[in-house]
Motif scaffolding. Sequence first.
Motif, mmCIF file in Angstrom:
data_model
loop_
_atom_site.group_PDB
_atom_site.id
_atom_site.type_symbol
_atom_site.label_atom_id
_atom_site.label_comp_id
_atom_site.label_asym_id
_atom_site.label_seq_id
_atom_site.Cartn_x
_atom_site.Cartn_y
_atom_site.Cartn_z
ATOM 1 N N GLY A 117 0.829 -1.186 0.000
ATOM 2 C CA GLY A 117 0.000 0.000 0.000
ATOM 3 C C GLY A 117 0.871 1.245 0.000
ATOM 4 N N ALA A 118 0.254 2.371 0.343
ATOM 5 C CA ALA A 118 0.951 3.656 0.275
ATOM 6 C C ALA A 118 1.999 3.772 1.374
ATOM 7 C CB ALA A 118 -0.059 4.795 0.383
ATOM 8 N N LYS A 119 3.036 4.511 1.067
ATOM 9 C CA LYS A 119 4.106 4.721 2.047
ATOM 10 C C LYS A 119 3.703 5.824 3.021
ATOM 11 C CE LYS A 119 6.549 7.474 -1.456
ATOM 12 N NZ LYS A 119 5.672 7.124 -2.580
ATOM 13 N N GLY A 120 4.653 6.226 3.858
ATOM 14 C CA GLY A 120 4.386 7.271 4.843
ATOM 15 C C GLY A 120 3.470 6.787 5.943
ATOM 16 N N GLY A 121 2.513 7.625 6.327
ATOM 17 C CA GLY A 121 1.626 7.290 7.440
ATOM 18 C C GLY A 121 0.724 6.109 7.177
ATOM 19 N N SER A 122 0.563 5.674 5.922
ATOM 20 C CA SER A 122 -0.251 4.497 5.617
ATOM 21 C C SER A 122 0.497 3.201 5.870
ATOM 22 C CB SER A 122 -0.729 4.561 4.154
ATOM 23 O OG SER A 122 -1.566 5.682 3.956
ATOM 24 N N LEU A 123 1.786 3.293 6.170
ATOM 25 C CA LEU A 123 2.621 2.162 6.585
ATOM 26 C C LEU A 123 2.547 0.971 5.637
ATOM 27 C CD1 LEU A 123 2.231 2.157 10.497
ATOM 28 C CD2 LEU A 123 3.987 3.243 9.082
ATOM 29 N N TYR A 147 0.137 -0.264 3.931
ATOM 30 C CA TYR A 147 -1.099 -1.052 3.873
ATOM 31 C C TYR A 147 -2.255 -0.256 3.271
ATOM 32 C CZ TYR A 147 -5.134 -3.892 5.015
ATOM 33 O OH TYR A 147 -6.290 -4.636 4.916
ATOM 34 N N ALA A 148 -2.605 0.875 3.859
ATOM 35 C CA ALA A 148 -3.779 1.637 3.429
ATOM 36 C C ALA A 148 -3.443 2.519 2.215
ATOM 37 C CB ALA A 148 -4.303 2.483 4.578
ATOM 38 N N GLN A 149 -4.486 3.203 1.692
ATOM 39 C CA GLN A 149 -4.338 4.107 0.567
ATOM 40 C C GLN A 149 -3.877 5.485 1.051
ATOM 41 O OE1 GLN A 149 -7.010 3.675 2.478
ATOM 42 N NE2 GLN A 149 -8.875 3.994 1.262
ATOM 43 N N SER A 150 -3.533 6.352 0.081
ATOM 44 C CA SER A 150 -3.125 7.713 0.439
ATOM 45 C C SER A 150 -3.256 8.616 -0.774
ATOM 46 C CB SER A 150 -1.665 7.732 0.922
ATOM 47 O OG SER A 150 -1.219 9.070 1.112
ATOM 48 N N ASN A 151 -3.556 9.907 -0.527
ATOM 49 C CA ASN A 151 -3.522 10.919 -1.591
ATOM 50 C C ASN A 151 -2.560 12.040 -1.220
ATOM 51 O OD1 ASN A 151 -4.905 12.355 0.363
ATOM 52 N ND2 ASN A 151 -6.853 12.422 -0.741
ATOM 53 N N TYR A 152 -1.545 11.701 -0.468
ATOM 54 C CA TYR A 152 -0.572 12.701 0.004
ATOM 55 C C TYR A 152 0.041 13.441 -1.185
ATOM 56 C CZ TYR A 152 3.529 14.715 2.264
ATOM 57 O OH TYR A 152 4.495 15.574 2.725
ATOM 58 N N GLY A 153 0.087 14.759 -1.092
ATOM 59 C CA GLY A 153 0.671 15.567 -2.149
ATOM 60 C C GLY A 153 -0.126 15.567 -3.432
ATOM 61 N N GLY A 154 -1.406 15.154 -3.352
ATOM 62 C CA GLY A 154 -2.242 15.106 -4.539
ATOM 63 C C GLY A 154 -1.994 13.907 -5.430
ATOM 64 N N GLY A 184 -4.106 1.058 -1.741
ATOM 65 C CA GLY A 184 -3.733 0.168 -0.653
ATOM 66 C C GLY A 184 -3.338 -1.198 -1.188
ATOM 67 N N VAL A 185 -3.024 -2.111 -0.287
ATOM 68 C CA VAL A 185 -2.639 -3.471 -0.664
ATOM 69 C C VAL A 185 -3.793 -4.135 -1.419
ATOM 70 C CG1 VAL A 185 -2.174 -5.784 0.269
ATOM 71 C CG2 VAL A 185 -0.979 -3.800 1.198
ATOM 72 N N PRO A 186 -3.542 -4.739 -2.576
ATOM 73 C CA PRO A 186 -4.629 -5.412 -3.307
ATOM 74 C C PRO A 186 -5.168 -6.606 -2.517
ATOM 75 C CG PRO A 186 -2.496 -5.856 -4.328
ATOM 76 C CD PRO A 186 -2.267 -4.804 -3.301
ATOM 77 N N GLY A 187 -6.494 -6.653 -2.388
ATOM 78 C CA GLY A 187 -7.103 -7.734 -1.627
ATOM 79 C C GLY A 187 -6.735 -7.716 -0.160
ATOM 80 N N GLY A 188 -6.485 -6.539 0.389
ATOM 81 C CA GLY A 188 -6.085 -6.439 1.795
ATOM 82 C C GLY A 188 -7.155 -6.953 2.741
ATOM 83 N N TYR A 189 -6.736 -7.652 3.786
ATOM 84 C CA TYR A 189 -7.679 -8.131 4.800
ATOM 85 C C TYR A 189 -7.405 -7.496 6.160
ATOM 86 C CZ TYR A 189 -10.480 -11.148 7.788
ATOM 87 O OH TYR A 189 -11.399 -11.612 8.707
ATOM 88 N N LEU A 190 -6.142 -7.388 6.544
ATOM 89 C CA LEU A 190 -5.792 -6.856 7.872
ATOM 90 C C LEU A 190 -4.458 -6.134 7.788
ATOM 91 C CD1 LEU A 190 -6.070 -6.740 11.037
ATOM 92 C CD2 LEU A 190 -4.816 -8.912 11.066
ATOM 93 N N GLY A 191 -4.426 -4.925 8.321
ATOM 94 C CA GLY A 191 -3.178 -4.189 8.433
ATOM 95 C C GLY A 191 -2.910 -3.851 9.890
ATOM 96 N N VAL A 192 -1.725 -4.223 10.367
ATOM 97 C CA VAL A 192 -1.322 -3.955 11.749
ATOM 98 C C VAL A 192 -0.229 -2.897 11.715
ATOM 99 C CG1 VAL A 192 -0.434 -4.921 13.901
ATOM 100 C CG2 VAL A 192 -1.863 -6.330 12.383
ATOM 101 N N ARG A 203 -6.266 -1.929 10.856
ATOM 102 C CA ARG A 203 -7.152 -1.505 9.775
ATOM 103 C C ARG A 203 -7.680 -2.743 9.065
ATOM 104 N NH1 ARG A 203 -7.641 3.750 7.893
ATOM 105 N NH2 ARG A 203 -6.421 5.295 9.061
ATOM 106 N N GLY A 204 -8.903 -2.629 8.517
ATOM 107 C CA GLY A 204 -9.581 -3.786 7.955
ATOM 108 C C GLY A 204 -9.416 -3.920 6.456
ATOM 109 N N ALA A 205 -10.342 -4.678 5.858
ATOM 110 C CA ALA A 205 -10.254 -5.056 4.455
ATOM 111 C C ALA A 205 -10.374 -3.842 3.540
ATOM 112 C CB ALA A 205 -11.348 -6.067 4.119
ATOM 113 N N GLY A 206 -9.696 -3.925 2.395
ATOM 114 C CA GLY A 206 -9.764 -2.877 1.397
ATOM 115 C C GLY A 206 -9.200 -3.353 0.081
ATOM 116 N N ASP A 207 -9.467 -2.584 -0.971
ATOM 117 C CA ASP A 207 -8.951 -2.916 -2.296
ATOM 118 C C ASP A 207 -8.830 -1.625 -3.091
ATOM 119 O OD1 ASP A 207 -7.917 -4.684 -4.115
ATOM 120 O OD2 ASP A 207 -9.843 -5.436 -4.833
ATOM 121 N N GLY A 208 -7.691 -1.411 -3.696
ATOM 122 C CA GLY A 208 -7.492 -0.199 -4.480
ATOM 123 C C GLY A 208 -7.510 1.038 -3.602
#
Length: 464
Positions: free
Chosen positions: A140-146, A148-155, A160-168, A206-211
Motif C-alpha cells: 500500500g501507500a508509504k508514509g503514514g499508511s505504513l 497497507y492503506a491508501q493515500s492521496n498525500y501531495g495530490g 492500498g494493498v490489493p485484496g487487503g484483509y488486515l493491516g497492523v 485496519r480492515g479489508a480494502g482494495d485499491g
Amino acid sequence: MTGLALISANALLATASPQAHAAGGSVILSETFTGSKVPDRGVHPLADACLTGAITPPPPSASTIGPCTHTTSAPLPGTPGYLQLTDAEQQRNGSMIYNRPLPGNGGLRVEFEQYQYGGNGADGIGFFLADGSRNVTAPGAKGGSLGYAQSNYGGVNENGVPGGYLGVGLDAWGNYATDGNGRGTGCATKSPHTAPTRFPNAVTLRGAGDGFDGYCVLASTIGADGRSTLPGSLRADTLADAKRTVVIEVSAEARPTVTVSIDFHDGNGSQQVLKYTMPKDAPKTYKFGFSGSTGGVRDTHLIRNLKVSSVKPLDALNLVKQVDQSKHKQPAKYRLGDVVPYQFVVTNTTTRTLTQVKVHDPKIKHVRCEDTTLTPAGTAGSSTTCTGTYKITDRDALRGLSTNTARAAGKNPDGDNVPSNPSTVTVPVVKMPPKPHHPKPKPKPIKAPNTGRSLQPATGPQPQ
C-alpha cells in the motif's frame, strides 16, 4: 518442476507422519533473515528492502533480496544480519512481500522481532495480511499508511494493498490511526482519531480494502484521552535496546479474532496489547508483507526471526482449495458455460520430505502442481500451488451453485501414503429455470357417424 498431478480417490489411504509443531499449531514458514541470502523465492523485496547480512547479489535459486545500499544508522554489513526495510535517511521506504499463499484453515500465528531506532521516530512498521488468491506484487501507500492503506498525500493517489484483509500498524510517529491523506476512503465509519493530531507509539488495526476503497480503522491502543495504552515504547535510541518481539494471532473462525502481543524485553515478558474480532469473513489463504518508511522524521526499521504457524494443528499434508483470482477478479456469480479457475494450496507440515504429491478433484480432469516434492515444514519448498479449471454445467445452473471437494496425497520416505484433509469450495451460479415440460396431447377418440343402422352378427362358419 511442474508436473501433471492426478490420482484416484481410492488411493487416499491414511498413514502417520511426524509433524512440526509450534505453539500448539503446525509450522508453516520460518525465516531468520540473519544469513547472506533468503532461500525462499516467495520473498519479494521492494524499494529499499535488503539484507544486512548480504555482501554479494543472491544466487538465481534464492530470493532476489540482496545487499543494502542505504546504511545510515543501520547495522554493519555481515552476518548475523537483518531484513532492513529502511535505514535512518529521510524520505525512504521499503517492503517485503511474501507472494505465495499460506493456508488459513487452521488460523495463523505470525511471530517476528522488530527494531525501530537510530533517528527521531518515524514513521513505523506495517504488517499486513491479504487474500491469498490474489496476486500481491505491491504494498500500500508509504508514509503514514505504513504500506497497507491508501493515500492521496501531495495530490498523488496511491492504492492500498490489493485484496487487503488486515493491516497492523506498529506506529511510532502516529499517523496510521487517522484518516488523513485519504486513508479510509469509502468507510461508513470514519476513524475517531482525527488528523492532523498525531497519536504516537500506538498499535492500530485496519480492515479489508482494495485499491482506493476501504482499509477502515478497526481498533487501536489509543485511549479516550488520546494517549496510547502500550506498556512500553515501540522504538529506542539504539539497536541494542530496540528489540521488540511481536506476535499476531488470527484465529481459525470464519470471522477471526485478532490478538496482538508484544514483548518489550523489559523483564515483563509478552503482553497482550490488542484484541479484536474481524467484521468480515477471512480469506481461505493469506499472503503477507512488511513495510517501513521515513519522511522528514526518520528511523531505521528492521525485521528478524520470522516464524509463521497455524493456531490449530493441520493435517500432515494440508490442502486448501480456493477460487483463483491471481490473474483475473472473478464474478460474484458464474453463468452456464463459464470456466472457474481453482487453486489448490498443498502444505507439508511434517518433518520429512514428501514426494509424488498429487491432487484429485473428481470434477476437474487435469490438476497441475508447481512442485510434486515438498520439503519439511517451514522450509522454502514445503508448499506448492496447484491449478485446474471447471466449466459450469446445465446441472449447476439448475441448482444455482457448483460444489466439489478435492483431496491430495503424497509419499513419505518409507513409501507410505500421506493423505490430506478434504477441501470443498461452493461457488454461486446464476440459476437457470428448468426447461418447460410439454406433454404430448392424448389422441382424441374417433366417433363414427350415427347412420341409424345396427351391426348384424357375422354369418357363416364360426371358429371352433
